[in-house]
Scaffold this motif. Structure first.
Motif, PDB file in Angstrom:
ATOM      1  N   CYS A 208       0.798  -1.237   0.000  1.00 17.19           N
ATOM      2  CA  CYS A 208       0.000   0.000   0.000  1.00 17.19           C
ATOM      3  C   CYS A 208       0.825   1.277   0.000  1.00 17.19           C
ATOM      4  O   CYS A 208       0.261   2.372  -0.074  1.00 17.19           O
ATOM      5  CB  CYS A 208      -0.981   0.006   1.168  1.00 17.19           C
ATOM      6  SG  CYS A 208      -0.195   0.059   2.791  1.00 17.19           S
ATOM      7  N   GLY A 209       2.155   1.173   0.120  1.00 16.25           N
ATOM      8  CA  GLY A 209       2.991   2.356   0.008  1.00 16.25           C
ATOM      9  C   GLY A 209       3.254   3.070   1.311  1.00 16.25           C
ATOM     10  O   GLY A 209       3.875   4.145   1.313  1.00 16.25           O
ATOM     11  N   ILE A 210       2.813   2.517   2.437  1.00 16.69           N
ATOM     12  CA  ILE A 210       2.988   3.192   3.720  1.00 16.69           C
ATOM     13  C   ILE A 210       3.024   2.138   4.823  1.00 16.69           C
ATOM     14  O   ILE A 210       2.434   1.063   4.680  1.00 16.69           O
ATOM     15  CB  ILE A 210       1.837   4.207   3.963  1.00 16.69           C
ATOM     16  CG1 ILE A 210       2.215   5.200   5.061  1.00 16.69           C
ATOM     17  CG2 ILE A 210       0.520   3.514   4.277  1.00 16.69           C
ATOM     18  CD1 ILE A 210       1.284   6.399   5.126  1.00 16.69           C
ATOM     19  N   VAL A 211       3.722   2.434   5.905  1.00 16.78           N
ATOM     20  CA  VAL A 211       3.777   1.495   7.029  1.00 16.78           C
ATOM     21  C   VAL A 211       2.487   1.601   7.837  1.00 16.78           C
ATOM     22  O   VAL A 211       1.797   2.624   7.797  1.00 16.78           O
ATOM     23  CB  VAL A 211       5.003   1.787   7.930  1.00 16.78           C
ATOM     24  CG1 VAL A 211       6.293   1.451   7.197  1.00 16.78           C
ATOM     25  CG2 VAL A 211       5.014   3.235   8.401  1.00 16.78           C
ATOM     26  N   PRO A 212       2.123   0.569   8.593  1.00 17.94           N
ATOM     27  CA  PRO A 212       0.833   0.578   9.300  1.00 17.94           C
ATOM     28  C   PRO A 212       0.771   1.540  10.472  1.00 17.94           C
ATOM     29  O   PRO A 212      -0.307   2.005  10.842  1.00 17.94           O
ATOM     30  CB  PRO A 212       0.669  -0.866   9.778  1.00 17.94           C
ATOM     31  CG  PRO A 212       2.052  -1.403   9.826  1.00 17.94           C
ATOM     32  CD  PRO A 212       2.798  -0.736   8.728  1.00 17.94           C
ATOM     33  N   PHE A 213       1.921   1.843  11.087  1.00 19.19           N
ATOM     34  CA  PHE A 213       1.937   2.718  12.249  1.00 19.19           C
ATOM     35  C   PHE A 213       2.873   3.889  11.969  1.00 19.19           C
ATOM     36  O   PHE A 213       4.006   3.690  11.518  1.00 19.19           O
ATOM     37  CB  PHE A 213       2.414   1.981  13.502  1.00 19.19           C
ATOM     38  CG  PHE A 213       1.647   0.726  13.791  1.00 19.19           C
ATOM     39  CD1 PHE A 213       0.297   0.765  14.074  1.00 19.19           C
ATOM     40  CD2 PHE A 213       2.272  -0.510  13.772  1.00 19.19           C
ATOM     41  CE1 PHE A 213      -0.420  -0.396  14.339  1.00 19.19           C
ATOM     42  CE2 PHE A 213       1.583  -1.677  14.038  1.00 19.19           C
ATOM     43  CZ  PHE A 213       0.223  -1.617  14.318  1.00 19.19           C
ATOM     44  N   PRO A 281      -1.758   4.064  -4.117  1.00 19.00           N
ATOM     45  CA  PRO A 281      -0.945   4.091  -2.891  1.00 19.00           C
ATOM     46  C   PRO A 281      -1.562   5.015  -1.846  1.00 19.00           C
ATOM     47  O   PRO A 281      -2.142   6.055  -2.174  1.00 19.00           O
ATOM     48  CB  PRO A 281       0.416   4.615  -3.374  1.00 19.00           C
ATOM     49  CG  PRO A 281       0.129   5.317  -4.659  1.00 19.00           C
ATOM     50  CD  PRO A 281      -1.038   4.619  -5.277  1.00 19.00           C
ATOM     51  N   LEU A 282      -1.450   4.624  -0.601  1.00 16.00           N
ATOM     52  CA  LEU A 282      -1.992   5.422   0.494  1.00 16.00           C
ATOM     53  C   LEU A 282      -0.993   6.497   0.910  1.00 16.00           C
ATOM     54  O   LEU A 282       0.219   6.315   0.809  1.00 16.00           O
ATOM     55  CB  LEU A 282      -2.296   4.525   1.692  1.00 16.00           C
ATOM     56  CG  LEU A 282      -3.296   3.380   1.460  1.00 16.00           C
ATOM     57  CD1 LEU A 282      -3.474   2.581   2.744  1.00 16.00           C
ATOM     58  CD2 LEU A 282      -4.629   3.916   0.979  1.00 16.00           C
ATOM     59  N   HIS A 283      -1.527   7.612   1.391  1.00 14.33           N
ATOM     60  CA  HIS A 283      -0.678   8.695   1.888  1.00 14.33           C
ATOM     61  C   HIS A 283      -0.801   8.869   3.394  1.00 14.33           C
ATOM     62  O   HIS A 283      -0.128   9.708   3.981  1.00 14.33           O
ATOM     63  CB  HIS A 283      -1.026  10.000   1.179  1.00 14.33           C
ATOM     64  CG  HIS A 283      -0.861   9.922  -0.314  1.00 14.33           C
ATOM     65  ND1 HIS A 283       0.379   9.839  -0.920  1.00 14.33           N
ATOM     66  CD2 HIS A 283      -1.772   9.867  -1.325  1.00 14.33           C
ATOM     67  CE1 HIS A 283       0.227   9.764  -2.244  1.00 14.33           C
ATOM     68  NE2 HIS A 283      -1.067   9.778  -2.508  1.00 14.33           N
ATOM     69  N   ALA A 284      -1.662   8.085   4.008  1.00 12.46           N
ATOM     70  CA  ALA A 284      -1.807   8.073   5.460  1.00 12.46           C
ATOM     71  C   ALA A 284      -2.161   6.658   5.882  1.00 12.46           C
ATOM     72  O   ALA A 284      -2.854   5.931   5.154  1.00 12.46           O
ATOM     73  CB  ALA A 284      -2.880   9.054   5.920  1.00 12.46           C
TER      74      ALA A 284
END
Length: 498
Positions: A208-213, A281-284
């Motif tokens: 998704c392009g971002i870490v979960p935390f 991709p997610l940005h948040a």
């Protein structure tokens, strides 16, 4: 240095290509012209015979490790003040570079690359080594005729970290907070499950392009790893999500314990995901869910709750709240009747209430700033800037002077606290010089943990201090001349007690 120079009788180092907390990376060649990479470890490590002995003991283990998914180590060199690891030179990008270029990857590519990363991790574990810092930066991509081939880098090097006594420490190594397993944030020893947790975070980011935390505070980030279930990204197939969620289980015993089995699972997913596009991709990070201190048990991980389960749970919670409200009102009525019936004095009737209030107050955790327990004159409370963030309530070391470049900073705890949390880093000036530093933790005289950091990156620490009366944080800098040294600061320092 930019000019070529000789290492031993077989190697020539030509240009520096990177630097980090453990040392510098150079590109060069051997006497036969073969391109190689050289990791030069921190010079102070060569001053300790115990470290040199351990370094040489690791040689056969690392040199004999063979896997197409792991950077090959060819040699370990000790030459005067230098310790060097000689390994394959990979000209391609890292996984981090690929993600920066593309944002995220289609599910089939996530499974394909992830399967080979897991296979590399299985080879490392099979050789008796832990990676301890698996993340996209440490996965290099070799450009082959069949496409990009991932190779793990920097495996096992964390085991050479130096503790306060100069001896090698292999247990309490702090990695990168975004990929750090909950048990490591609590100061517990790392194991294969900790590496597999980092693999789960890496797969999540690839998808998704971002870490979960994510958090601006490393201390808060460590608590999220411990207390929050990750949110499920849109577009991640069920099969991939269930594996990723299992890898990110809070309890190490609930995670898969065999990297080769994880590699096989991911390889089986590749044909089933063929043709699936990469989601936007997610940005948040998706919303996380607070799970408190309860750890998931085998077969019922809270990370994998479905929407239907959430709706059912919400309905059951509403019923429970309603029942609880009725019971509570009945108890209030009963207590009121008993109080009205009591013929004792007002003072006698007030005592149970006061006792209850005092007990409730003690049950609430108390948080105080670490700076409030500062003792002696080795440091002072002052403002500081760490990782580009300003802090008004930091502890800054005084007078780190040659030749030791260290300063023990003392705090008086008197056995009152249960947990300490802090952020350690250089009090940065403009144009940081690439220095490295460390904080060595001693509890009542016993060395418990060493945290290494660079001028570009601070490190967070969380430690159990139950019953501890004296806390000493020994601050160390690689260099400490007035021209080069940046003072070390401790910020966001907190002490908790029940």
């Amino acid at each position: 240095m930019s000019e070529s120079w000789q290492l031993g009788s077989r190697y020539v180092l030509e240009r520096r290509i990177g630097a980090g907390a453990m040392g510098q990376v150079w590109a060069g060649r051997d006497v036969d012209g073969r391109p190689l990479a050289f990791k030069l470890l921190r010079p102070e490590m060569a001053d300790d015979p115990t470290v040199v002995a351990r370094f040489l003991q690791e040689r056969n283990l690392l040199v004999n490790l063979r896997s197409p998914h792991v950077i090959r180590v060819h040699d370990l060199v000790v030459e005067g003040p230098r310790l060097a690891i000689v390994m394959d030179y990979i000209g391609g990008p890292s996984l981090r570079g690929l993600l920066q270029q593309r944002g995220n990857l289609p599910p089939a590519e996530v499974a394909s690359l992830g399967s080979r990363i897991a296979a590399g991790l299985a080879a490392v574990h099979g050789a008796g080594v832990l990676h301890r810092d698996l993340k996209p930066e440490n996965v290099l991509l070799d450009e082959t005729p069949n496409g990009l081939e991932p190779k793990l880098a920097d495996f096992g090097i964390a085991s050479l970290a130096v503790t306060a006594t100069g001896h090698v420490g292999t247990a309490n190594v702090i990695g990168t907070p975004q990929y750090l397993a909950p048990e490591l944030g609590d100061g517990l020893p790392s194991g294969r499950a900790s590496d597999l947790y980092a693999l789960g975070i890496t797969l999540y980011e690839m998808a998704c392009g971002i870490v979960p935390f994510s958090s601006d505070s490393p201390v808060a980030l460590l608590r999220m790893h411990a207390d929050h279930a990750p949110g499920r990204p849109d577009g991640m197939p069920d099969e991939l999500w269930h594996l990723v969620a299992a890898l990110m289980a809070k309890n190490p015993g609930d995670r898969p314990d065999d990297a080769s089995a994880v590699a096989a699972q991911l390889a089986d997913m590749v044909p089933r995901f063929a043709g699936m596009p990469a989601p936007a991709p997610l940005h948040a990070s998706p919303p996380t869910r607070l799970i408190g201190s309860a750890l998931p048990t085998s077969g019922s991980s809270p990370e994998t709750v479905s929407d239907d389960d959430d709706e059912s749970t919400s309905h059951r919670r509403s019923i429970a709240l309603g029942v609880g409200l009725v019971v509570g009102l009945c108890l209030v009525a009963l207590v009121a009747w008993l109080l009205l019936r009591d013929t004792g004095s007002e003072q006698t009737k007030a005592k149970p209430s006061a006792t209850t209030s005092s007990s409730t107050t003690r049950a609430q955790p108390t948080v105080v700033p670490l700076s409030s327990r500062l003792a002696g004159s080795e440091a002072e409370k002052n403002s500081a800037t760490i990782d580009g963030r300003d802090f008004d309530d930091a502890v800054v070391a005084r007078d780190l002077t040659p030749p030791t470049c260290t300063r023990p900073v003392r705090f008086t705890l008197d056995g009152e606290f249960t947990q300490m949390e802090l952020l350690a880093g250089f009090n940065a000036r403009p144009n940081p010089s690439g220095d490295t530093g460390a904080v060595v933790v001693r509890l009542d005289g016993d060395t418990k943990q060493t945290v290494n950091f660079s001028s570009e990156k601070a490190k967070a620490l969380s430690l159990d201090v139950t019953g501890v009366r004296s806390l000493v944080l020994e601050l160390r800098a690689q260099r400490c001349s007035p021209q080069d040294h940046q003072s070390i600061a401790l910020a966001e320092g907190k002490l908790r007690r029940q």
